[in-house]
Design a protein around this motif. Sequence first.
Motif: not given
Length: 376
Positions: A45-63
């Motif tokens: 969760l490096l920065a407040p970026k939407e999942p589509s930006k590929a900066v952070t782990t996608h929430p569906e993978a975490v789910k």
Amino acid sequence: MAKISLLKCDDYNRVNSAVKESVHLLGGISSFIKPGEKILIKPNLLAPKEPSKAVTTHPEAVKAVIQLVKSAGATPIVGDSPGGAVRDIKNLWKVTGMEDICTREKVELVNFEAAGSKAFDIGDNNVKRVNFSNAVLNCDGIINVPKLKTHSLMAFTAGIKNLYGCVPGLMKVEYHKLASKNKDFAHLLANIYLFLKNKIRFTIIDGVLAMEGNGPSSGEIRRLNVIAASADTALLDAVMLTSLRRDISKSEIFKKLMISKKDTDGAEIIGNARQDFNFENFKFPSLRKLDLMPKPLIKILGKFLWVHPEINEDVCVKCMMCKKSCPANAIYKIESGYPRVEDKKCISCFCCHEMCPYKAVDFAKSFLAKIFIKED
């Protein structure tokens, strides 16, 4: 030798089944987690970026990982410490999609900074004592869920680099100052991994949408369509790097951990074969082309071969996130309100480039550096 699970997944709507199948191939969730345990799920969760930006782990993978932990009778919690200058953790949770997922799954989101921390001697030569969040120390185990990205200082970030987020808040910035060189920071990351190694149950890399070029936040989105998992975080990282045609013998992390091409060649790949993926022509950070130069030549060229961050005023919005992120206090505000880098103070850690929300930090290069470093 640990197993490496590689599965094709071309859509986050199907990532749930891919994550669960990858863990099944490794032996199933019950082989990693016992009922009643408290398991920290650690995304990037490096920065407040939407999942589509590929900066952070996608929430569906975490789910998917949350549901696996629950199915084993354990209690999942989710947490990470973002880049040191990011202060509004609740906004980050909202923008990255973590708040929504954890609310729906009735799972606690942990604030690593608010949880407090404790310092340990992890045997590093530059950072004598490293602070870890109590959220990390007090859990029974960790499931590491990084994003596959490039990194301007380290070339690559996945499982090992993701563990740097176990260090809370601005302490990460301070440690960058103490271990500013590529080799020193690589050794720090390796030592953090070794300290946490026995807590890590397995690592699962989100590489459906990855990032290439000048990552970890300003690169280009690259669709790799891969979910990769293993109980051996370091070997998994090494296998992914070699799959992307990177020579791991140049990596100071793998030198420290004594992992070589012989280890990656001997790894047992299960699921899909490496040739089933579009790993060709993956672009690593342009700066890391210097890693391919012979060390004696770099020593001879010395001060004539340099790269420093430079503010692009056409893009900059004067938010000063670069200044807040600089461990060397090498960035100051000029009369016009724009930030400016003081080259003599700069330690070339590129934290400013990593944390700029607007991709306004470019790279200024010496004449020789321009010859050796050409953008793809």
